[in-house]
Design a protein around this motif. Structure first.
Motif, mmCIF file in Angstrom:
data_model
loop_
_atom_site.group_PDB
_atom_site.id
_atom_site.type_symbol
_atom_site.label_atom_id
_atom_site.label_comp_id
_atom_site.label_asym_id
_atom_site.label_seq_id
_atom_site.Cartn_x
_atom_site.Cartn_y
_atom_site.Cartn_z
ATOM 1 N N UNK A 155 0.779 -1.229 0.000
ATOM 2 C CA UNK A 155 0.000 0.000 0.000
ATOM 3 C C UNK A 155 0.810 1.277 0.000
ATOM 4 N N UNK A 156 2.113 1.184 0.134
ATOM 5 C CA UNK A 156 2.897 2.426 0.203
ATOM 6 C C UNK A 156 3.373 2.868 -1.182
ATOM 7 N N UNK A 157 3.837 4.124 -1.234
ATOM 8 C CA UNK A 157 4.559 4.585 -2.420
ATOM 9 C C UNK A 157 6.007 4.780 -2.013
ATOM 10 N N UNK A 158 6.872 3.968 -2.598
ATOM 11 C CA UNK A 158 8.304 4.087 -2.329
ATOM 12 C C UNK A 158 8.952 4.834 -3.487
ATOM 13 N N UNK A 159 9.692 5.870 -3.181
ATOM 14 C CA UNK A 159 10.437 6.591 -4.206
ATOM 15 C C UNK A 159 11.852 6.046 -4.288
ATOM 16 N N UNK A 160 12.266 5.737 -5.517
ATOM 17 C CA UNK A 160 13.638 5.275 -5.735
ATOM 18 C C UNK A 160 14.338 6.417 -6.451
ATOM 19 N N UNK A 161 15.241 7.092 -5.732
ATOM 20 C CA UNK A 161 15.820 8.302 -6.306
ATOM 21 C C UNK A 161 17.351 8.226 -6.325
ATOM 22 N N UNK A 162 17.963 9.197 -6.978
ATOM 23 C CA UNK A 162 19.422 9.226 -7.075
ATOM 24 C C UNK A 162 19.823 9.909 -8.364
ATOM 25 N N UNK A 163 21.064 10.371 -8.445
ATOM 26 C CA UNK A 163 21.535 11.083 -9.636
ATOM 27 C C UNK A 163 21.490 10.215 -10.903
ATOM 28 N N UNK A 164 21.640 10.816 -12.055
ATOM 29 C CA UNK A 164 21.661 10.082 -13.319
ATOM 30 C C UNK A 164 22.726 8.993 -13.288
ATOM 31 N N UNK A 199 -0.853 14.474 -13.170
ATOM 32 C CA UNK A 199 -0.210 13.175 -12.999
ATOM 33 C C UNK A 199 -0.143 12.795 -11.515
ATOM 34 N N UNK A 200 0.141 13.772 -10.663
ATOM 35 C CA UNK A 200 0.173 13.506 -9.218
ATOM 36 C C UNK A 200 -1.203 13.014 -8.758
ATOM 37 N N UNK A 201 -2.268 13.661 -9.259
ATOM 38 C CA UNK A 201 -3.629 13.258 -8.878
ATOM 39 C C UNK A 201 -3.939 11.840 -9.366
ATOM 40 N N UNK A 202 -3.497 11.519 -10.566
ATOM 41 C CA UNK A 202 -3.768 10.175 -11.104
ATOM 42 C C UNK A 202 -3.024 9.113 -10.284
ATOM 43 N N UNK A 228 4.056 12.626 -3.090
ATOM 44 C CA UNK A 228 3.512 11.272 -3.195
ATOM 45 C C UNK A 228 4.219 10.213 -2.350
ATOM 46 N N UNK A 229 5.541 10.354 -2.175
ATOM 47 C CA UNK A 229 6.283 9.212 -1.618
ATOM 48 C C UNK A 229 6.197 9.150 -0.092
ATOM 49 N N UNK A 278 10.263 10.015 3.852
ATOM 50 C CA UNK A 278 10.593 11.032 2.847
ATOM 51 C C UNK A 278 11.218 12.290 3.452
ATOM 52 N N UNK A 279 10.587 12.831 4.486
ATOM 53 C CA UNK A 279 11.090 14.083 5.057
ATOM 54 C C UNK A 279 12.478 13.918 5.665
ATOM 55 N N UNK A 280 12.720 12.785 6.298
ATOM 56 C CA UNK A 280 14.031 12.532 6.905
ATOM 57 C C UNK A 280 15.104 12.421 5.824
ATOM 58 N N UNK A 281 14.807 11.639 4.797
ATOM 59 C CA UNK A 281 15.799 11.401 3.740
ATOM 60 C C UNK A 281 16.101 12.694 2.984
ATOM 61 N N UNK A 282 15.055 13.507 2.779
ATOM 62 C CA UNK A 282 15.231 14.754 2.020
ATOM 63 C C UNK A 282 16.185 15.707 2.741
ATOM 64 N N UNK A 283 16.315 15.536 4.063
ATOM 65 C CA UNK A 283 17.199 16.422 4.827
ATOM 66 C C UNK A 283 18.540 15.790 5.167
ATOM 67 N N UNK A 284 18.744 14.571 4.674
ATOM 68 C CA UNK A 284 19.968 13.834 4.990
ATOM 69 C C UNK A 284 21.159 14.472 4.253
ATOM 70 N N UNK A 285 22.200 14.896 4.981
ATOM 71 C CA UNK A 285 23.347 15.554 4.340
ATOM 72 C C UNK A 285 24.006 14.687 3.263
ATOM 73 N N UNK A 286 24.057 13.375 3.466
ATOM 74 C CA UNK A 286 24.694 12.489 2.473
ATOM 75 C C UNK A 286 23.904 12.520 1.159
ATOM 76 N N UNK A 287 22.578 12.676 1.282
ATOM 77 C CA UNK A 287 21.728 12.719 0.085
ATOM 78 C C UNK A 287 21.916 14.050 -0.642
#
Ligand SMILES: Nc1ncnc2c1ncn2[C@@H]1O[C@H](COP(=O)(O)OP(=O)(O)OP(=O)(O)O)[C@@H](O)[C@H]1O
Ligand SMILES: [Mg+2]
Length: 240
Positions: free
Chosen positions: A29-38, A177-180, A204-205, A222-231
């Motif tokens: 049921x969750x939305x997991x975001x898989x992120x990272x540079x190109x 797209x976010x709404x869909x 969304x994530x 999401x909020x924790x990872x977005x503020x992570x200095x390594x990220x």
């Protein structure tokens, strides 16, 4: 309850380590975001979990069942569907025919009238912005993305992989797209999305996994990872 798990997955292309010993879990049921540079290995990891390009080492579990190395067809019948970073529908087929391929393959609907009705529901669901008899090779980028999504949904997945579905969209199209995608999640479909656009990720994530040079460098809310200095450093480089 987890629906998907990767355990120590690595993927090598010759001497290149595209994915290095990555483990992750996806909750139902969750939305997991898989992120990272190109070039971080996001698409490669999706492919490895979806059976398109099996892991070199490590394993993948779907609903607790070991599915490592199963073909994409098998994975589809187990309930996994995905969209592609570059959608490639059958170019000479119409929009409706392209969704039909997925409907007939994925759901085993045999009566043509039922299948057509199902396809039309899918196109309506993604608010497809052209007529169903448009030949697919004439579609623009936005239409291709929506068609790819309708095609993925036609097999009625319970796990959906999205690979940069929002890239190249205008501000208004992004909101749509976010709404869909929210609507799909509300139906109970679990989603793993590869995404670069912060607006989409933050809206969304529930959770994020971050890859850099094939390594997992962060995994959390999401909020924790977005503020992570390594990220931050992975995206923007080290501070002076
Ligand atoms: N089939 C392949 N053969 C050889 N190398 C590959 C192959 N597919 C991917 N790679 C390499 O593996 C690495 C990871 O690529 P991948 O496409 O997974 O990155 P990504 O995170 O999806 O990047 P992007 O954000 O640009 O889509 C890159 O160095 C890429 O060049
Ligand atoms: Mg990619």
């Amino acid at each position: 309850m987890k629906i998907l798990e990767a355990k120590h997955v690595s993927k090598l292309f010759g001497g290149l380590v595209a994915i290095n010993n990555v483990s992750l879990q996806v909750g139902k049921g969750e939305i997991l975001g898989l992120i990272g540079p190109n070039g971080a290995g996001k698409t490669t990891l999706l492919n490895a979990m979806a059976g398109l390009n099996p892991p070199s080492t490590g394993s993948v579990f779907f609903n607790e069942k070991d599915v490592t190395g199963l073909t994409p067809e098998k994975m589809c019948h187990l309930g996994l569907a995905r969209t592609f970073q570059i959608p490639r529908p059958f170019p000479k087929m119409t929009v409706l025919e392209n969704v039909m391929v997925s409907t007939v393959f994925g759901k085993k609907i045999h009566r043509k009238t039922d299948a057509v009705r199902h396809c039309r529901r899918m196109l309506e669901y993604v608010e497809f912005p052209a007529t169903e008899d448009t030949v697919s090779e004439t579609l623009n980028a936005v239409q291709l993305k929506r068609l790819d999504l309708a095609r993925a949904l036609a097999s009625e997945p319970n796990l959906l992989f999205l690979d940069e579905l929002a890239s190249g969209l205008t501000e208004g199209e992004l909101k749509e797209m976010i709404a869909i995608i929210s609507k799909i999640r509300d139906k109970g479909v679990t989603i793993v999305m590869v995404e670069h656009i912060m607006q989409v990720i933050m809206n969304l994530c529930d959770r994020l996994v971050v890859l850099q040079f094939g390594n997992k460098i962060a995994d959390g809310l999401t909020n924790d990872v977005a503020q992570d200095p390594a990220v931050m450093e992975a995206y923007f480089g080290a501070e002076e």
